[in-house]
Scaffold this motif. Structure first.
Motif, PDB file in Angstrom:
ATOM      1  N   VAL A 110      17.465 -94.982 -82.499  1.00  0.00           N
ATOM      2  CA  VAL A 110      17.474 -93.668 -83.150  1.00  0.00           C
ATOM      3  C   VAL A 110      18.473 -92.694 -82.555  1.00  0.00           C
ATOM      4  O   VAL A 110      18.799 -91.685 -83.182  1.00  0.00           O
ATOM      5  CB  VAL A 110      16.061 -93.037 -83.132  1.00  0.00           C
ATOM      6  N   ALA A 111      18.985 -92.957 -81.336  1.00  0.00           N
ATOM      7  CA  ALA A 111      19.926 -92.021 -80.744  1.00  0.00           C
ATOM      8  C   ALA A 111      20.651 -92.654 -79.569  1.00  0.00           C
ATOM      9  O   ALA A 111      20.065 -93.443 -78.823  1.00  0.00           O
ATOM     10  CB  ALA A 111      19.225 -90.744 -80.276  1.00  0.00           C
ATOM     11  N   VAL A 112      21.914 -92.286 -79.412  1.00  0.00           N
ATOM     12  CA  VAL A 112      22.707 -92.581 -78.218  1.00  0.00           C
ATOM     13  C   VAL A 112      23.510 -91.322 -77.929  1.00  0.00           C
ATOM     14  O   VAL A 112      24.277 -90.860 -78.785  1.00  0.00           O
ATOM     15  CB  VAL A 112      23.649 -93.784 -78.441  1.00  0.00           C
ATOM     16  N   GLU A 113      23.340 -90.763 -76.731  1.00  0.00           N
ATOM     17  CA  GLU A 113      23.999 -89.494 -76.410  1.00  0.00           C
ATOM     18  C   GLU A 113      24.399 -89.456 -74.942  1.00  0.00           C
ATOM     19  O   GLU A 113      23.806 -90.151 -74.112  1.00  0.00           O
ATOM     20  CB  GLU A 113      23.062 -88.308 -76.704  1.00  0.00           C
ATOM     21  N   PRO A 114      25.371 -88.603 -74.602  1.00  0.00           N
ATOM     22  CA  PRO A 114      25.737 -88.423 -73.188  1.00  0.00           C
ATOM     23  C   PRO A 114      24.698 -87.585 -72.454  1.00  0.00           C
ATOM     24  O   PRO A 114      23.900 -86.867 -73.074  1.00  0.00           O
ATOM     25  CB  PRO A 114      27.084 -87.696 -73.271  1.00  0.00           C
ATOM     26  N   GLY A 115      24.704 -87.675 -71.118  1.00  0.00           N
ATOM     27  CA  GLY A 115      23.807 -86.858 -70.300  1.00  0.00           C
ATOM     28  C   GLY A 115      22.497 -87.550 -70.016  1.00  0.00           C
ATOM     29  O   GLY A 115      22.383 -88.777 -70.062  1.00  0.00           O
ATOM     30  N   THR A 116      21.484 -86.750 -69.689  1.00  0.00           N
ATOM     31  CA  THR A 116      20.147 -87.268 -69.407  1.00  0.00           C
ATOM     32  C   THR A 116      19.198 -86.867 -70.523  1.00  0.00           C
ATOM     33  O   THR A 116      19.393 -85.845 -71.194  1.00  0.00           O
ATOM     34  CB  THR A 116      19.619 -86.739 -68.063  1.00  0.00           C
ATOM     35  N   TRP A 117      18.146 -87.660 -70.686  1.00  0.00           N
ATOM     36  CA  TRP A 117      17.204 -87.438 -71.781  1.00  0.00           C
ATOM     37  C   TRP A 117      16.128 -86.441 -71.373  1.00  0.00           C
ATOM     38  O   TRP A 117      15.651 -86.445 -70.229  1.00  0.00           O
ATOM     39  CB  TRP A 117      16.532 -88.753 -72.167  1.00  0.00           C
ATOM     40  N   THR A 118      15.734 -85.577 -72.303  1.00  0.00           N
ATOM     41  CA  THR A 118      14.557 -84.720 -72.184  1.00  0.00           C
ATOM     42  C   THR A 118      13.823 -84.766 -73.515  1.00  0.00           C
ATOM     43  O   THR A 118      14.426 -85.106 -74.551  1.00  0.00           O
ATOM     44  CB  THR A 118      14.944 -83.263 -71.873  1.00  0.00           C
ATOM     45  N   PRO A 119      12.540 -84.421 -73.540  1.00  0.00           N
ATOM     46  CA  PRO A 119      11.810 -84.447 -74.820  1.00  0.00           C
ATOM     47  C   PRO A 119      12.462 -83.603 -75.911  1.00  0.00           C
ATOM     48  O   PRO A 119      12.323 -83.918 -77.105  1.00  0.00           O
ATOM     49  CB  PRO A 119      10.428 -83.910 -74.434  1.00  0.00           C
ATOM     50  N   GLU A 120      13.198 -82.553 -75.510  1.00  0.00           N
ATOM     51  CA  GLU A 120      13.847 -81.708 -76.514  1.00  0.00           C
ATOM     52  C   GLU A 120      14.930 -82.471 -77.286  1.00  0.00           C
ATOM     53  O   GLU A 120      15.296 -82.080 -78.402  1.00  0.00           O
ATOM     54  CB  GLU A 120      14.466 -80.480 -75.836  1.00  0.00           C
ATOM     55  N   LYS A 121      15.420 -83.562 -76.691  1.00  0.00           N
ATOM     56  CA  LYS A 121      16.477 -84.325 -77.355  1.00  0.00           C
ATOM     57  C   LYS A 121      15.972 -85.060 -78.600  1.00  0.00           C
ATOM     58  O   LYS A 121      16.777 -85.582 -79.374  1.00  0.00           O
ATOM     59  CB  LYS A 121      17.093 -85.330 -76.370  1.00  0.00           C
ATOM     60  N   ARG A 122      14.658 -85.102 -78.767  1.00  0.00           N
ATOM     61  CA  ARG A 122      14.122 -85.776 -79.960  1.00  0.00           C
ATOM     62  C   ARG A 122      14.589 -85.112 -81.247  1.00  0.00           C
ATOM     63  O   ARG A 122      14.599 -85.747 -82.306  1.00  0.00           O
ATOM     64  CB  ARG A 122      12.592 -85.805 -79.911  1.00  0.00           C
ATOM     65  N   LYS A 123      14.964 -83.854 -81.165  1.00  0.00           N
ATOM     66  CA  LYS A 123      15.416 -83.169 -82.377  1.00  0.00           C
ATOM     67  C   LYS A 123      16.729 -83.769 -82.889  1.00  0.00           C
ATOM     68  O   LYS A 123      17.106 -83.553 -84.055  1.00  0.00           O
ATOM     69  CB  LYS A 123      15.584 -81.673 -82.120  1.00  0.00           C
ATOM     70  N   ASN A 124      17.426 -84.539 -82.033  1.00  0.00           N
ATOM     71  CA  ASN A 124      18.676 -85.177 -82.429  1.00  0.00           C
ATOM     72  C   ASN A 124      18.481 -86.607 -82.937  1.00  0.00           C
ATOM     73  O   ASN A 124      19.463 -87.271 -83.278  1.00  0.00           O
ATOM     74  CB  ASN A 124      19.646 -85.192 -81.249  1.00  0.00           C
ATOM     75  N   TYR A 125      17.245 -87.097 -82.962  1.00  0.00           N
ATOM     76  CA  TYR A 125      16.993 -88.462 -83.400  1.00  0.00           C
ATOM     77  C   TYR A 125      17.285 -88.619 -84.899  1.00  0.00           C
ATOM     78  O   TYR A 125      17.031 -87.706 -85.698  1.00  0.00           O
ATOM     79  CB  TYR A 125      15.528 -88.851 -83.174  1.00  0.00           C
ATOM     80  N   ASN A 126      17.766 -89.780 -85.271  1.00  0.00           N
ATOM     81  CA  ASN A 126      17.825 -90.168 -86.680  1.00  0.00           C
ATOM     82  C   ASN A 126      16.474 -90.779 -87.047  1.00  0.00           C
ATOM     83  O   ASN A 126      16.185 -91.923 -86.687  1.00  0.00           O
ATOM     84  CB  ASN A 126      18.946 -91.182 -86.904  1.00  0.00           C
ATOM     85  N   LEU A 127      15.651 -90.032 -87.739  1.00  0.00           N
ATOM     86  CA  LEU A 127      14.296 -90.479 -88.077  1.00  0.00           C
ATOM     87  C   LEU A 127      14.186 -90.929 -89.530  1.00  0.00           C
ATOM     88  O   LEU A 127      13.082 -91.038 -90.067  1.00  0.00           O
ATOM     89  CB  LEU A 127      13.294 -89.359 -87.794  1.00  0.00           C
ATOM     90  N   LEU A 128      15.327 -91.204 -90.151  1.00  0.00           N
ATOM     91  CA  LEU A 128      15.296 -91.609 -91.557  1.00  0.00           C
ATOM     92  C   LEU A 128      15.850 -93.012 -91.770  1.00  0.00           C
ATOM     93  O   LEU A 128      15.170 -93.875 -92.323  1.00  0.00           O
ATOM     94  CB  LEU A 128      16.103 -90.610 -92.397  1.00  0.00           C
ATOM     95  N   ASP A 129      17.078 -93.264 -91.309  1.00  0.00           N
ATOM     96  CA  ASP A 129      17.738 -94.523 -91.655  1.00  0.00           C
ATOM     97  C   ASP A 129      18.487 -95.137 -90.479  1.00  0.00           C
ATOM     98  O   ASP A 129      19.586 -95.664 -90.631  1.00  0.00           O
ATOM     99  CB  ASP A 129      18.678 -94.329 -92.843  1.00  0.00           C
ATOM    100  N   ALA A 130      17.883 -95.058 -89.279  1.00  0.00           N
ATOM    101  CA  ALA A 130      18.458 -95.758 -88.131  1.00  0.00           C
ATOM    102  C   ALA A 130      18.383 -97.269 -88.355  1.00  0.00           C
ATOM    103  O   ALA A 130      17.471 -97.767 -89.026  1.00  0.00           O
ATOM    104  CB  ALA A 130      17.720 -95.376 -86.848  1.00  0.00           C
ATOM    105  N   ILE A 131      19.335 -97.991 -87.785  1.00  0.00           N
ATOM    106  CA  ILE A 131      19.374 -99.444 -87.946  1.00  0.00           C
ATOM    107  C   ILE A 131      18.192-100.084 -87.216  1.00  0.00           C
ATOM    108  O   ILE A 131      17.895 -99.758 -86.077  1.00  0.00           O
ATOM    109  CB  ILE A 131      20.688-100.010 -87.370  1.00  0.00           C
TER     110      ILE A 131
END
Length: 557
Positions: free
Chosen positions: A456-477
């Protein structure tokens, strides 16, 4: 008249019942695994062949087929084969990892029996013991849709498998000895394409031929040890149509990154001037670039390939951003008819509540002067008795301790990792979120056996729960392998509905060998055959812990 109609109806119903109860088709293979001389980079060396071939034979099957592979080990060392990406429902017994199976000893044979249940796509098999993957023993595994299920593109004129990856001219035993002695593998010596390599201008036989005006499917897998690959075909756009079992929204690409352990399919139309063209494979994210080419020839074509190759993607930090953006462009084709992940509703993954979040952080360290790789401060070691066997016989406490790996990604910066079997106790049918966080300067890829997951996501930096807003929750592979860029994180989501002991590992073979892996134990409380198969009758026991114990009561329907 009414009586005749009733009889006919009953006969039709009986025939229908027989059809419903009929087993899915079987495909049988006999494989002899031997050593043989190969020279992927032009340097003769000992390779691992299957029926005298490198790459090995293709398994070409259809969704729901039963695959039976009788493997004769004629090497002088133990052997196991894993079927990367094939979701063996209820059957981790056949997974081909040392945590679930005893290896096939020299001079012995073992028959794998598994079903490619409810899936389609491009996969490959390879050996998992030691560094055997560095010697070959691998081949393609293609799963087609059943005829009744439409595919979102016209049937291609032909399909071509491309197994590409980095390669070392040292033998696999020498590479293993290097790791065992505390040294690193160093950089690869080159890139092979279907067991061969070439440079521009070499007089070589074509890899493939294309007839003008026709469209071909190329199934490309990165079967290397540690290096991401970019591939392109001179003068031809690549129409992406499938990634690891998921039909994709179709876009044209000039080139595509394929990371270690990953597979994808592209359509290529032979609509250019009839002559030769180069298939180009080049390394990504390493300091000293490597590349290789192969010839794609038009039938009745005239003229050699142009020496001017299509440009490679950018290097350095810009290259990572370029690759990350390419990942984000991949979308699942939700309108395509195809096998869906189990359970059937899970493709609405964005509407399912997360029941557990597991953050996994990789690390590198030295213990006693030797390299070890770890996940959350635990560096896995294999045991003489497979972990699955000890658990099945009720003696897991004699072999390992559950949950050394903590869910919060802790214990990464301890002076030395814990070196022990690593098993995470998971709850059957939980919907989990797994975060891979990479603090190192090298790219990572991870595979989870037994499941497809939503990347659902690949991003730079470190993960926090707030990063969930950047997830693809519709059509991720929906796939089984995900890359994690240097200084970055990746998030996946899946339902743990496949009971068994399943391996999560780094696809960088040297890192997995030296500890960067773990197992998920997913037990069904029902102890039912609806959830998991019993220990196969032909499965040997080994290691000295379970051989003399009585067999547990079998699972029931």
């Amino acid at each position: 008249m009414e009586r005749v109609t009733l009889v006919a109806l009953l006969l039709c119903l009986s025939a229908g019942a027989l059809l419903v109860q009929a087993e899915d088709p079987y495909l049988f293979f006999d494989w002899k695994v031997t050593y043989g001389t190969i020279a992927p980079l032009g340097v003769p060396q000992q390779g691992i062949l299957i029926n005298g071939q490198f790459p090995g034979p293709r398994i070409n099957c259809t969704s729901n087929n039963n695959i039976v592979v009788n493997v004769f080990n004629q090497l002088d060392e133990p052997l196991l084969l894993t079927w990367a990406g094939v979701q063996q429902r209820k059957n981790s017994w056949q997974d081909g990892t040392l945590g679930t199976m005893c290896p096939i000893l020299p001079g012995q044979n073992y028959t794998y029996h598994f079903q490619v249940k409810d899936q389609i796509g491009s996969y490959f098999y390879y050996p998992t013991v030691g560094l055997q993957k560095a010697a070959g023993g691998m081949g393609p595994l293609n799963v087609h849709s059943r005829d009744l299920i439409p595919v979102p593109f016209d049937r291609p004129a032909d399909e071509y498998n491309v197994l590409v990856g980095d390669w070392y001219t040292k033998g696999h035993k020498a590479l293993k000895n290097m790791l065992d002695s505390g040294r690193s593998l160093g950089r690869p010596d080159g890139i092979q394409i279907n067991g061969k390599s070439a440079k521009v201008g070499d007089n070589v036989e074509p890899l493939f031929t294309m007839e003008p005006g026709k469209t071909y499917r190329y199934r490309v897998c990165n079967v290397g040890l540690k290096t991401s690959i970019n591939f392109r075909i001179q003068g031809h756009p690549l129409k992406l149509v499938e990634i690891e079992g998921s039909h994709t929204v179709q876009y044209d690409f000039d080139s595509l990154d394929v990371h270690v352990g990953q597979c994808l399919s592209v359509l290529v139309t032979a609509d250019k001037e009839p002559k030769d063209y180069y298939f180009v494979a080049s390394s990504r994210f390493i300091k000293v670039p490597l590349s290789s080419v192969g010839i794609i020839r038009y039938t009745n074509g005239k003229g050699p390939a142009s020496p001017e190759l299509p440009p490679s993607p950018p290097v350095g930090s810009a290259g990572i951003a370029w690759s990350m953006n390419q990942f984000r462009s991949f979308r699942w084709n939700l309108t395509a008819s195809a096998a869906r992940p189990n359970p059937q509703g899970s493709y609405h993954y964005g509407q399912i509540n997360i029941t557990r979040t597991i953050k996994l952080v990789n690390s590198e360290s030295r213990v006693g002067g030797k390299l070890r790789y770890a996940i959350n401060g635990v560096s896995h070691i294999d045991t003489p008795t497979p972990l699955k066997h000890a658990e099945y016989f009720g003696v897991a406490d004699k072999l390992f301790q559950y949950n050394l790996v903590k869910d919060d990604g802790s214990a990464v910066n301890t002076p030395a990792p814990t070196i022990a079997p690593s098993v995470v106790n998971a709850t059957f049918r939980n919907f989990v979120e797994i975060i891979f966080e990479n603090h190192e300067k090298t790219i990572q890829t991870y595979n989870l056996d037994g499941y497809s997951f939503f990347a659902v996501a690949v991003e730079p930096g470190t993960w926090t729960p707030e990063k969930r807003k950047n997830y693809n929750l519709l059509d991720a592979i929906s796939r089984h392998n995900v890359q994690v860029y240097p200084g970055s994180w990746a998030a996946i989501m899946t339902t743990l509905d496949n009971a068994g002991m399943w391996n999560l590992r780094s696809e960088m073979q040297h890192r997995a060998y030296l500890g960067q892996q773990l197992y998920f134990s997913v037990l069904s409380p029902a102890r039912s055959l609806r959830d998991e198969y019993n220990l196969p009758d032909n499965q040997p026991l080994c290691g000295g812990i379970v051989e003399k114990l009585p067999l547990p009561a079998p699972y029931t329907a």
